[in-house]
Design an enzyme around this catalytic site. Structure first.
Site, PDB file in Angstrom:
ATOM      1  N   HIS A 141     -72.909  65.799  12.130  1.00  0.00           N
ATOM      2  CA  HIS A 141     -71.873  66.653  12.498  1.00  0.00           C
ATOM      3  C   HIS A 141     -72.690  68.024  13.094  1.00  0.00           C
ATOM      4  CE1 HIS A 141     -68.221  69.385  11.039  1.00  0.00           C
ATOM      5  NE2 HIS A 141     -69.217  70.476  11.238  1.00  0.00           N
ATOM      6  N   HIS A 194     -74.052  59.960   9.814  1.00  0.00           N
ATOM      7  CA  HIS A 194     -73.347  60.511  11.237  1.00  0.00           C
ATOM      8  C   HIS A 194     -74.116  62.014  11.078  1.00  0.00           C
ATOM      9  CE1 HIS A 194     -70.497  62.810   8.548  1.00  0.00           C
ATOM     10  NE2 HIS A 194     -70.296  63.638   9.557  1.00  0.00           N
ATOM     11  N   ASP A 212     -68.252  64.612  15.449  1.00  0.00           N
ATOM     12  CA  ASP A 212     -69.144  63.895  14.405  1.00  0.00           C
ATOM     13  C   ASP A 212     -69.566  62.755  15.457  1.00  0.00           C
ATOM     14  OD1 ASP A 212     -68.592  65.337  12.167  1.00  0.00           O
ATOM     15  OD2 ASP A 212     -67.126  63.984  11.514  1.00  0.00           O
TER      16      ASP A 212
HETATM   17 ZN    ZN Z   1     -67.850  66.707  10.995  1.00  0.00          ZN
END
Ligand code: ZN
Length: 238
Positions: free
Chosen positions: A218, A216, A129
């Site tokens: 991933h 964020h 992440d």
């Molecule tokens: Zn993640």
């Protein structure tokens, strides 16, 4: 995501034939499980059959033919079917170096790495992440073909109940593993399904959709598994 693959079943004169069909131009891994009573194949009269099959684009394969053991008794059968994009037989090219999934010259900190205690366990153990502001340009970490994307969602939050609201892009690499980019913003995908992208090419914009406690990206490399499952694979960034 609509179904990528399906089962076709033909019964006549008490014979039951099963075909598996890939409806997409991309490789898919499928599992057919058939429970039976008073039916056998030419090889065995066991009552449960499990077929794991890799189907290339648009491939249709006959996988099972069943005949009555005793023609005077009733036959019975029931099937379950599972599928996962990608190839369960893929061999990850372990020397592949992945680019950072953002523009050259940018830098974003990794806030959860492999085995991270917040959510990187089980099938997503080998995920990374990057914390980044919503709207940050996302670039392909590795070349491949865009096989799947979702970009209509708006919701996200710090609970697994939001997982189904993630926007994402999935890229099929040349070794049949997939690179998956999650939590993109609404309308945050700039490439179309079926398009080939090169490493470093812009593919979308980050966001905070799905199971996400802060803006964020991933990223992980996955391999399809039988029974509709998948697993993440370790990889290295440049
Ligand atoms: Zn993640």
């Amino acid at each position: 995501m609509d179904d990528w693959a399906c089962v076709e079943k033909i019964e006549n004169n008490k014979q039951v034939g099963y075909w598996l069909y890939n409806k997409k131009p991309f490789v898919v891994t499928v599992t057919l499980e058939v429970d039976t009573n008073n039916l056998k194949t030419s090889a065995t009269n066991q009552r449960q059959h499990i077929v794991n099959q890799v189907l290339q684009g648009y491939q249709r394969v006959k996988v099972l033919e069943l005949q009555p053991i005793n023609i005077r008794r009733k036959i019975w059968y029931d099937e379950s079917f599972y599928w996962a994009p990608g190839n369960m037989l893929a061999k990850h090219q372990g020397d592949t170096v992945y680019q950072n999934p953002y523009a050259q010259g940018d830098y974003f900190p990794i806030v959860q790495g492999f085995g991270g205690g917040y959510s990187h366990s089980g099938p997503s153990r080998y995920a990374v992440d990057f914390a980044m502001p919503i709207g940050t340009a996302i670039h392909a970490a590795r070349a491949g073909v865009v096989i799947d994307l979702i970009e209509h969602h708006t919701r996200g939050g710090a609970s697994r109940k939001y997982a189904k609201y993630a926007n994402y892009v999935v890229i099929l690499h040349d070794d049949d593993t997939t690179g998956e980019y999650y939590h993109l913003r609404k309308n945050g995908v700039t490439v179309a399904q079926g398009v080939r992208v090169i490493a470093g090419q812009k593919i979308g914009y980050s966001g905070n959709t799905g199971f996400s406690s802060l803006p964020h990206l991933h990223f992980a490399v996955y391999q399809a598994m039988p029974f509709g499952k998948y697993q993440s694979l370790p990889f290295v960034f440049e």
